[in-house]
Design an enzyme around this catalytic site. Structure first.
Site, short mmCIF file in Angstrom:
data_model
loop_
_atom_site.label_atom_id
_atom_site.label_comp_id
_atom_site.label_asym_id
_atom_site.label_seq_id
_atom_site.Cartn_x
_atom_site.Cartn_y
_atom_site.Cartn_z
N PRO A 121 0.79 -1.23 0.00
CA PRO A 121 0.00 0.00 0.00
C PRO A 121 0.83 1.29 0.00
O PRO A 121 0.54 2.21 -0.76
CB PRO A 121 -0.85 -0.12 1.27
CG PRO A 121 -0.98 -1.59 1.50
CD PRO A 121 0.32 -2.17 1.06
N GLY A 150 -6.75 3.52 1.60
CA GLY A 150 -5.76 2.48 1.39
C GLY A 150 -4.37 3.03 1.19
O GLY A 150 -3.65 3.34 2.15
N CYS A 151 -3.97 3.16 -0.07
CA CYS A 151 -2.58 3.52 -0.37
C CYS A 151 -2.25 4.96 -0.02
O CYS A 151 -1.09 5.26 0.30
CB CYS A 151 -2.30 3.24 -1.84
SG CYS A 151 -2.38 1.47 -2.23
N VAL A 152 -3.23 5.86 -0.07
CA VAL A 152 -2.94 7.24 0.33
C VAL A 152 -2.67 7.31 1.82
O VAL A 152 -1.69 7.91 2.27
CB VAL A 152 -4.09 8.18 -0.06
CG1 VAL A 152 -3.85 9.59 0.50
CG2 VAL A 152 -4.26 8.24 -1.58
N SER A 155 0.69 5.67 2.68
CA SER A 155 1.79 6.53 2.26
C SER A 155 1.92 7.75 3.16
O SER A 155 3.03 8.21 3.46
CB SER A 155 1.58 6.98 0.81
OG SER A 155 1.54 5.88 -0.07
#
Length: 216
Positions: A121, A150-152, A155
């Site tokens: 992710p 998710g990935c935001v 990160s």
């Protein structure tokens, strides 16, 4: 003031700002989120997020702000996706040769933009992104992308953990449902990042573009 905002007021409301040298990161704007036949299809939220991210990208380039694009890049077996690939069945959309793994229509990397392949992710986990940004002298990151929950979010947490001032542009992030989108924006703003509006970020880039023009 909403109940949640009132509860957090005076506790989690500090702002960190843009920093001296930010980088703009576009996270996983893949065709998968725009293909109605794909389980990852995210609907209008993804469309609006991409439009906002493209506006930010153009403004960032004019201001001399580095642009980074991330993409999911998996082995044909998915083995390098580990437990993430095992748990999240729709990640098959990112296997090599799938059209859904390509960048979304309208988004193609420029020669001077960094493309970071990833299997998990976070844009930072298992990649060289943090080291590269530090070497470039970047002290902050401005995050856009899919999906917010998710990935935001992953990160965002890792960016902060790597020592970057972190900002998330609300309109340039999207999710398949408004509930997780708003909840994660609220939580990121409370603990990890400044969640800012598109207009505020564009104004900052315009200000920096003016300084670039003066120096030239």
């Amino acid at each position: 003031m909403s109940g949640a905002a009132e509860n957090y007021a005076g506790v989690y409301d500090r702002q960190v700002g843009f920093g001296a040298r930010p980088a703009l990161v576009l996270i996983d704007f893949a065709h998968a989120y725009y293909d109605e036949a794909c389980p990852l299809f995210a609907g209008p939220g993804a469309v609006n997020a991409l439009a906002a991210a493209l506006d930010l990208r153009a403004a960032a380039r004019a201001a001399g702000v580095p642009v980074v694009l991330t993409r999911m890049a998996l082995h044909p077996s998915g083995i390098d996706g580990g437990r993430f690939f095992e748990k999240a069945a729709p990640l098959e959309a990112f296997l090599p040769g799938r059209a859904t793994a390509d960048f979304a229509e309208g988004l193609r990397p420029e020669d001077d933009e960094l493309v970071v392949p990833k299997q998990y992710p976070s844009a930072f986990f298992g990649t060289s992104l943090a080291s590269t940004l530090h070497a470039m002298g970047c002290d902050s990151v401005i995050l856009t992308g899919l999906t917010t929950s998710g990935c935001v979010r992953a990160s965002c947490v890792d960016a902060m953990s790597h020592g970057f001032r972190t900002l998330v542009v609300r309109e340039a992030c999207g999710d398949r449902h408004e509930g997780p989108h708003e909840a994660n924006l609220f939580d990121m703003n409370a603990k990890y990042a400044d969640v800012i509006g598109l207009d505020a970020c564009l104004a900052e880039f315009e200000r920096r573009a003016g300084h670039v023009a003066v120096r030239a």
